[in-house]
Design a protein around this motif. Structure first.
Motif, PDB file in Angstrom:
ATOM      1  N   ARG A   1       0.973  -1.396   0.695  1.00 53.82           N
ATOM      2  CA  ARG A   1       0.233  -0.205   0.147  1.00 53.82           C
ATOM      3  C   ARG A   1       1.000   1.617   0.037  1.00 53.82           C
ATOM      4  O   ARG A   1       1.932   1.065   0.300  1.00 53.82           O
ATOM      5  CB  ARG A   1      -0.850  -0.054   1.670  1.00 53.82           C
ATOM      6  CG  ARG A   1      -2.101  -1.087   1.326  1.00 53.82           C
ATOM      7  CD  ARG A   1      -2.916  -0.601   1.895  1.00 53.82           C
ATOM      8  NE  ARG A   1      -2.588  -1.090   3.853  1.00 53.82           N
ATOM      9  CZ  ARG A   1      -3.509  -0.711   4.799  1.00 53.82           C
ATOM     10  NH1 ARG A   1      -4.389   0.251   4.316  1.00 53.82           N
ATOM     11  NH2 ARG A   1      -3.094  -1.212   6.134  1.00 53.82           N
ATOM     12  N   CYS A   2       0.369   2.559  -0.619  1.00 51.74           N
ATOM     13  CA  CYS A   2       0.901   3.485  -0.515  1.00 51.74           C
ATOM     14  C   CYS A   2       0.539   4.573  -0.171  1.00 51.74           C
ATOM     15  O   CYS A   2      -1.345   4.705  -0.510  1.00 51.74           O
ATOM     16  CB  CYS A   2       1.615   4.127  -2.303  1.00 51.74           C
ATOM     17  SG  CYS A   2       2.640   5.347  -2.296  1.00 51.74           S
ATOM     18  N   LEU A   3       0.568   5.672   1.229  1.00 50.60           N
ATOM     19  CA  LEU A   3       0.435   6.280   1.394  1.00 50.60           C
ATOM     20  C   LEU A   3       0.997   7.263   1.791  1.00 50.60           C
ATOM     21  O   LEU A   3       2.308   7.660   1.878  1.00 50.60           O
ATOM     22  CB  LEU A   3       0.384   6.035   3.056  1.00 50.60           C
ATOM     23  CG  LEU A   3       0.041   6.788   4.074  1.00 50.60           C
ATOM     24  CD1 LEU A   3      -1.223   7.835   3.850  1.00 50.60           C
ATOM     25  CD2 LEU A   3      -0.381   6.832   5.638  1.00 50.60           C
ATOM     26  N   VAL A   4       0.397   8.796   1.326  1.00 48.40           N
ATOM     27  CA  VAL A   4       1.108   9.504   1.156  1.00 48.40           C
ATOM     28  C   VAL A   4       0.788  10.611   2.561  1.00 48.40           C
ATOM     29  O   VAL A   4       0.283  11.087   2.566  1.00 48.40           O
ATOM     30  CB  VAL A   4       0.480  10.406  -0.071  1.00 48.40           C
ATOM     31  CG1 VAL A   4       1.115  12.137  -0.175  1.00 48.40           C
ATOM     32  CG2 VAL A   4       0.803  10.638  -1.072  1.00 48.40           C
ATOM     33  N   SER A   5       2.472  10.816   2.802  1.00 46.95           N
ATOM     34  CA  SER A   5       2.318  12.098   4.377  1.00 46.95           C
ATOM     35  C   SER A   5       2.495  13.576   3.465  1.00 46.95           C
ATOM     36  O   SER A   5       3.000  13.833   2.737  1.00 46.95           O
ATOM     37  CB  SER A   5       3.194  11.676   5.218  1.00 46.95           C
ATOM     38  OG  SER A   5       4.660  11.187   4.590  1.00 46.95           O
ATOM     39  N   GLY A   6       2.386  14.536   4.350  1.00 47.20           N
ATOM     40  CA  GLY A   6       3.023  15.662   4.041  1.00 47.20           C
ATOM     41  C   GLY A   6       3.894  16.369   4.362  1.00 47.20           C
ATOM     42  O   GLY A   6       4.213  17.326   4.022  1.00 47.20           O
ATOM     43  N   GLY A   7       4.947  15.548   3.976  1.00 47.18           N
ATOM     44  CA  GLY A   7       6.583  16.503   4.025  1.00 47.18           C
ATOM     45  C   GLY A   7       6.759  16.771   4.857  1.00 47.18           C
ATOM     46  O   GLY A   7       7.911  18.011   4.991  1.00 47.18           O
ATOM     47  N   LYS A   8       7.048  15.863   5.952  1.00 43.10           N
ATOM     48  CA  LYS A   8       6.784  16.703   7.579  1.00 43.10           C
ATOM     49  C   LYS A   8       8.663  15.786   7.886  1.00 43.10           C
ATOM     50  O   LYS A   8       8.069  15.470   9.439  1.00 43.10           O
ATOM     51  CB  LYS A   8       5.822  16.322   8.410  1.00 43.10           C
ATOM     52  CG  LYS A   8       4.832  17.519   7.906  1.00 43.10           C
ATOM     53  CD  LYS A   8       3.432  16.998   9.077  1.00 43.10           C
ATOM     54  CE  LYS A   8       2.617  18.208   8.484  1.00 43.10           C
ATOM     55  NZ  LYS A   8       1.629  18.033   9.748  1.00 43.10           N
ATOM     56  N   GLY A   9       9.206  14.711   7.709  1.00 39.11           N
ATOM     57  CA  GLY A   9      10.203  13.879   7.997  1.00 39.11           C
ATOM     58  C   GLY A   9       9.821  12.733   8.000  1.00 39.11           C
ATOM     59  O   GLY A   9       8.836  11.709   7.987  1.00 39.11           O
ATOM     60  N   PRO A  10      10.917  12.321   8.212  1.00 41.91           N
ATOM     61  CA  PRO A  10      10.847  10.492   8.157  1.00 41.91           C
ATOM     62  C   PRO A  10       9.920  10.041   9.793  1.00 41.91           C
ATOM     63  O   PRO A  10       9.016   9.351  10.030  1.00 41.91           O
ATOM     64  CB  PRO A  10      12.129   9.654   8.925  1.00 41.91           C
ATOM     65  CG  PRO A  10      12.974  10.549   9.094  1.00 41.91           C
ATOM     66  CD  PRO A  10      11.843  12.234   8.291  1.00 41.91           C
ATOM     67  N   ALA A  11      10.261  10.740  11.279  1.00 42.08           N
ATOM     68  CA  ALA A  11       9.121  10.692  12.360  1.00 42.08           C
ATOM     69  C   ALA A  11       7.920  11.082  11.842  1.00 42.08           C
ATOM     70  O   ALA A  11       7.220   9.987  12.672  1.00 42.08           O
ATOM     71  CB  ALA A  11       9.575  12.070  13.796  1.00 42.08           C
ATOM     72  N   ALA A  12       7.252  11.846  11.366  1.00 37.92           N
ATOM     73  CA  ALA A  12       5.859  12.082  11.125  1.00 37.92           C
ATOM     74  C   ALA A  12       5.528  11.177  10.217  1.00 37.92           C
ATOM     75  O   ALA A  12       4.615   9.923  10.008  1.00 37.92           O
ATOM     76  CB  ALA A  12       5.532  13.017  10.958  1.00 37.92           C
ATOM     77  N   ALA A  13       6.264  10.620   8.956  1.00 36.22           N
ATOM     78  CA  ALA A  13       5.849   9.469   7.464  1.00 36.22           C
ATOM     79  C   ALA A  13       5.343   7.983   8.556  1.00 36.22           C
ATOM     80  O   ALA A  13       4.375   7.484   8.257  1.00 36.22           O
ATOM     81  CB  ALA A  13       7.163   9.030   6.825  1.00 36.22           C
ATOM     82  N   ARG A  14       6.787   7.940   9.910  1.00 40.20           N
ATOM     83  CA  ARG A  14       6.704   6.735  10.769  1.00 40.20           C
ATOM     84  C   ARG A  14       5.050   6.541  11.250  1.00 40.20           C
ATOM     85  O   ARG A  14       3.841   5.563  11.417  1.00 40.20           O
ATOM     86  CB  ARG A  14       7.792   6.066  11.114  1.00 40.20           C
ATOM     87  CG  ARG A  14       8.386   5.453  11.136  1.00 40.20           C
ATOM     88  CD  ARG A  14       9.820   5.446  11.508  1.00 40.20           C
ATOM     89  NE  ARG A  14      11.333   5.078  10.770  1.00 40.20           N
ATOM     90  CZ  ARG A  14      11.851   6.370  11.201  1.00 40.20           C
ATOM     91  NH1 ARG A  14      12.353   7.331  11.926  1.00 40.20           N
ATOM     92  NH2 ARG A  14      13.136   6.518  10.081  1.00 40.20           N
ATOM     93  N   ASN A  15       4.804   7.790  11.932  1.00 36.72           N
ATOM     94  CA  ASN A  15       3.394   7.556  12.764  1.00 36.72           C
ATOM     95  C   ASN A  15       2.394   7.343  11.849  1.00 36.72           C
ATOM     96  O   ASN A  15       1.180   6.895  12.150  1.00 36.72           O
ATOM     97  CB  ASN A  15       3.564   9.015  13.366  1.00 36.72           C
ATOM     98  CG  ASN A  15       4.891   9.225  14.595  1.00 36.72           C
ATOM     99  OD1 ASN A  15       5.131   8.406  15.152  1.00 36.72           O
ATOM    100  ND2 ASN A  15       4.719  10.343  15.059  1.00 36.72           N
ATOM    101  N   ALA A  16       2.214   8.172  10.592  1.00 33.03           N
ATOM    102  CA  ALA A  16       1.305   7.981   9.432  1.00 33.03           C
ATOM    103  C   ALA A  16       0.716   6.727   9.301  1.00 33.03           C
ATOM    104  O   ALA A  16      -0.386   6.053   9.066  1.00 33.03           O
ATOM    105  CB  ALA A  16       1.774   8.895   8.279  1.00 33.03           C
ATOM    106  N   GLY A  17       2.292   6.138   8.857  1.00 35.40           N
ATOM    107  CA  GLY A  17       1.998   4.687   8.473  1.00 35.40           C
ATOM    108  C   GLY A  17       1.683   3.561   9.548  1.00 35.40           C
ATOM    109  O   GLY A  17       1.228   2.578   9.499  1.00 35.40           O
ATOM    110  N   VAL A  18       2.220   3.848  10.479  1.00 35.49           N
ATOM    111  CA  VAL A  18       1.326   2.939  12.058  1.00 35.49           C
ATOM    112  C   VAL A  18      -0.235   3.206  12.947  1.00 35.49           C
ATOM    113  O   VAL A  18      -0.628   2.182  12.416  1.00 35.49           O
ATOM    114  CB  VAL A  18       2.099   3.451  13.655  1.00 35.49           C
ATOM    115  CG1 VAL A  18       1.420   2.886  14.249  1.00 35.49           C
ATOM    116  CG2 VAL A  18       3.405   3.395  13.454  1.00 35.49           C
ATOM    117  N   ARG A  19      -0.761   4.319  11.996  1.00 33.97           N
ATOM    118  CA  ARG A  19      -1.853   4.924  12.106  1.00 33.97           C
ATOM    119  C   ARG A  19      -3.284   4.301  10.895  1.00 33.97           C
ATOM    120  O   ARG A  19      -3.519   3.818  11.725  1.00 33.97           O
ATOM    121  CB  ARG A  19      -2.490   6.135  11.924  1.00 33.97           C
ATOM    122  CG  ARG A  19      -2.127   6.865  13.273  1.00 33.97           C
ATOM    123  CD  ARG A  19      -2.047   7.871  12.938  1.00 33.97           C
ATOM    124  NE  ARG A  19      -1.586   8.993  14.376  1.00 33.97           N
ATOM    125  CZ  ARG A  19      -0.466   9.914  13.850  1.00 33.97           C
ATOM    126  NH1 ARG A  19       0.396  10.314  13.249  1.00 33.97           N
ATOM    127  NH2 ARG A  19      -0.124  10.610  15.107  1.00 33.97           N
TER     128      ARG A  19
END
Length: 215
Positions: free
Chosen positions: A64-82
């Motif tokens: 699956r692919c999720l687009v995050s808000g360009g806020k860095g890897p910490a925010a990207a990992r959190n988005a994936g966890v959710r």
């Protein structure tokens, strides 16, 4: 369409490294673990249509692919966890290659150590460049250190680690870290101080193709 009841979710934050990401995905899709028991979540921190095209061309329901808000890897990992459905959450970087038994070893580690919040693996660097070798050595040396009179595991780099999903009921990565580096150390130090236990399985191997460039 997606895997309905995965046992483990592998989250890969990515930004601007399509060639490395493609090889990373090859290593994950080629795991000797039942196909229906794991999912792969790519978190595209650069909103790059080429990443979505890559996922679409693979035609693999596990990815699956999720687009995050360009806020860095910490925010990207959190988005994936959710959005992850697995009882185990694993992290791999887009410039890493997981050995074929990596997912299986992570799942086995959590099964054999129900008390452990995290299972970390051994990360190797395939290079003769002393700068990269020293960087990896320092990261590895940070994992186990004397605390309160005994050797303890206090940290795992997020290029090779998995955690039980319940950890994220209260703990996420600190999104004030906008760039790679430090966010995983802060996260695990917080967990360690909270009394969580970590297991180091040095047979869960990932090869990290570290870049010589700071950027």
């Amino acid at each position: 369409m997606e895997v309905k009841s995965p046992e483990i979710s592998v989250i890969v934050p990515t930004r601007g490294r399509q060639a490395q990401l493609d090889r990373c995905l090859d290593s994950l899709c080629g795991q000797d673990f039942p196909r229906e028991k794991f999912e792969i979540i790519l978190v595209d921190d650069g909103n790059d249509p080429r990443v979505r095209e890559m996922v679409s061309s693979r035609n693999d329901v596990r990815v699956r692919c999720l687009v995050s808000g360009g806020k860095g890897p910490a925010a990207a990992r959190n988005a994936g966890v959710r959005i992850a459905a697995g009882r185990i959450i694993a992290f791999l970087d887009d410039d890493c290659l997981a050995q074929p038994d990596w997912i299986g070893r992570m799942v086995r580690g959590h099964t054999e150590h129900p008390e452990a919040a995290a299972i970390g693996g051994e990360t190797i660097t395939a290079t003769d460049d002393p700068r990269l070798l020293v960087g990896q050595f320092l990261s590895t040396c940070s994992i186990r250190t004397p605390v309160r009179g005994r050797e303890q595991n206090v940290f795992f780099p997020t290029c090779n680690v998995s955690l039980k999903q319940y950890v994220f009921r209260e703990h996420f990565f600190d999104e004030s870290f906008l760039f790679p580096g430090g966010e995983d150390l802060e996260f695990f130090w917080r967990l360690f101080k909270g009394g969580f236990e970590f297991i180091w399985d040095r047979a869960a191997v990932v090869r990290h193709d570290r870049s010589k460039s700071l950027s």
